[in-house]
Design a protein around this motif. Structure first.
Motif, PDB file in Angstrom:
ATOM      1  N   LEU A  93       0.827  -1.206   0.000  1.00  0.00           N
ATOM      2  CA  LEU A  93       0.000   0.000   0.000  1.00  0.00           C
ATOM      3  C   LEU A  93       0.863   1.259   0.000  1.00  0.00           C
ATOM      4  N   HIS A  94       1.961   1.229   0.736  1.00  0.00           N
ATOM      5  CA  HIS A  94       2.875   2.377   0.754  1.00  0.00           C
ATOM      6  C   HIS A  94       3.445   2.625  -0.638  1.00  0.00           C
ATOM      7  N   ASP A  95       3.907   1.568  -1.292  1.00  0.00           N
ATOM      8  CA  ASP A  95       4.465   1.721  -2.641  1.00  0.00           C
ATOM      9  C   ASP A  95       3.409   2.208  -3.624  1.00  0.00           C
ATOM     10  N   TRP A  96       2.185   1.716  -3.456  1.00  0.00           N
ATOM     11  CA  TRP A  96       1.084   2.137  -4.337  1.00  0.00           C
ATOM     12  C   TRP A  96       0.786   3.625  -4.157  1.00  0.00           C
ATOM     13  N   ARG A 114     -10.631   1.304   0.351  1.00  0.00           N
ATOM     14  CA  ARG A 114     -11.241   0.371  -0.592  1.00  0.00           C
ATOM     15  C   ARG A 114     -10.192  -0.425  -1.368  1.00  0.00           C
ATOM     16  N   VAL A 115      -9.102   0.208  -1.700  1.00  0.00           N
ATOM     17  CA  VAL A 115      -8.016  -0.539  -2.345  1.00  0.00           C
ATOM     18  C   VAL A 115      -7.413  -1.534  -1.356  1.00  0.00           C
ATOM     19  N   LYS A 116      -7.325  -1.131  -0.103  1.00  0.00           N
ATOM     20  CA  LYS A 116      -6.841  -2.044   0.938  1.00  0.00           C
ATOM     21  C   LYS A 116      -7.735  -3.277   1.033  1.00  0.00           C
ATOM     22  N   ALA A 117      -9.041  -3.086   0.857  1.00  0.00           N
ATOM     23  CA  ALA A 117      -9.978  -4.212   0.903  1.00  0.00           C
ATOM     24  C   ALA A 117      -9.774  -5.161  -0.276  1.00  0.00           C
ATOM     25  N   MET A 118      -9.375  -4.617  -1.422  1.00  0.00           N
ATOM     26  CA  MET A 118      -9.143  -5.457  -2.604  1.00  0.00           C
ATOM     27  C   MET A 118      -7.792  -6.151  -2.588  1.00  0.00           C
ATOM     28  N   LEU A 119      -6.853  -5.629  -1.824  1.00  0.00           N
ATOM     29  CA  LEU A 119      -5.470  -6.105  -1.895  1.00  0.00           C
ATOM     30  C   LEU A 119      -5.311  -7.606  -1.661  1.00  0.00           C
ATOM     31  N   PRO A 120      -5.947  -8.208  -0.641  1.00  0.00           N
ATOM     32  CA  PRO A 120      -5.784  -9.660  -0.474  1.00  0.00           C
ATOM     33  C   PRO A 120      -6.246 -10.455  -1.689  1.00  0.00           C
ATOM     34  N   THR A 201      -1.996  -1.105 -11.164  1.00  0.00           N
ATOM     35  CA  THR A 201      -0.784  -0.564 -10.540  1.00  0.00           C
ATOM     36  C   THR A 201      -0.231  -1.540  -9.508  1.00  0.00           C
ATOM     37  N   ILE A 202      -1.112  -2.077  -8.681  1.00  0.00           N
ATOM     38  CA  ILE A 202      -0.675  -3.014  -7.645  1.00  0.00           C
ATOM     39  C   ILE A 202      -0.191  -4.324  -8.261  1.00  0.00           C
ATOM     40  N   ARG A 203      -0.876  -4.802  -9.278  1.00  0.00           N
ATOM     41  CA  ARG A 203      -0.418  -6.021  -9.963  1.00  0.00           C
ATOM     42  C   ARG A 203       0.992  -5.826 -10.519  1.00  0.00           C
ATOM     43  N   SER A 204       1.236  -4.672 -11.108  1.00  0.00           N
ATOM     44  CA  SER A 204       2.564  -4.385 -11.665  1.00  0.00           C
ATOM     45  C   SER A 204       3.618  -4.369 -10.564  1.00  0.00           C
ATOM     46  N   GLN A 205       3.263  -3.789  -9.416  1.00  0.00           N
ATOM     47  CA  GLN A 205       4.189  -3.780  -8.282  1.00  0.00           C
ATOM     48  C   GLN A 205       4.529  -5.204  -7.858  1.00  0.00           C
TER      49      GLN A 205
END
Length: 223
Positions: A93-96, A114-120, A201-205
């Protein structure tokens, strides 16, 4: 070289899986039946597994998030502690957030939650794809016709991600009626482009984490 396996030549995902699921002599090259030889190979396999875990520990001393990702993605179920999981998610989340800040966009608290909820769902889906391979569809619908072409089918589907968003809304509002859920579901379906950019973005990370972790693992396990 490993005592019972050529562990240095194994893919990182397979090596971590072997090291964390309870090593049996079936992993060994040329493992036979019972007897003292099988017991010796079992002990040697456990030592090889310990070598893998030691390599991950060494990676963690240089880049904690890469070690956390490696174990989150490839270790056997229930191996990781909740603390490591939360630490890993916080780093993602920090990198995002920082990636968007570099573009001049500052993430609002509502979006963050909401992005935090999707992260797992995002991370779990990608981990499964990295370990077993992504699903590819050969046929797609174009207009009213079927067209033959290869198309990537993510494990973390749009439906699953929207479900995670709706569940977060229900928690925030203290409302879980069917009408409310359908209303929020329609909202996210109509505005999915606003959220899909964060998913990508998170997938790329995570893909970058995986590449770096594999490079570090290969160097570390050979030394």
């Amino acid at each position: 070289m490993g005592l019972a396996t050529n562990i240095e030549k194994w893919d990182m995902s397979a090596a971590i899986g072997m090291a964390t699921e309870g090593i049996r002599s079936s992993y060994n090259q040329g493992a036979g039946g019972g007897g003292f030889g099988a017991a010796d190979r079992e002990i040697a396999s456990r030592i090889d597994g310990a070598k893998v875990l030691a390599a991950i520990d060494r990676i963690g001393k240089q880049a904690t998030h890469l070690a956390d990702w490696s174990m989150f993605a490839y270790a056997s179920p229930y191996w990781n502690g909740q603390h490591n999981r939360e630490r890993f998610f916080n780093h993602v989340l920090h990198d995002w957030v920082m990636s968007w800040a570099c573009k001049g966009l500052y993430i609002q608290e509502r979006t963050f939650n909401r992005v935090k909820a999707m992260l797992p769902v995002i991370a779990g889906g990608l981990a499964l794809e990295q370990a077993t391979g992504a699903e590819i569809s050969e046929w797609t619908v174009v207009g009213q016709k079927l067209k033959q072409e290869l198309q990537y089918q993510p494990t973390a589907t749009k439906a699953l991600l929207i479900r995670a968003l709706v569940e977060q809304d229900c928690l925030d509002k203290g409302e879980d009626s069917e009408a409310f859920q359908k209303k929020r579901q329609r909202y996210y379906q109509n505005h999915w482009s606003d959220w899909s950019q964060h998913v990508e973005t998170i997938r790329s990370q995570l893909i970058q984490y995986d590449r770096l972790a594999r490079k570090m693992f290969k160097v570390t396990i050979e030394n």
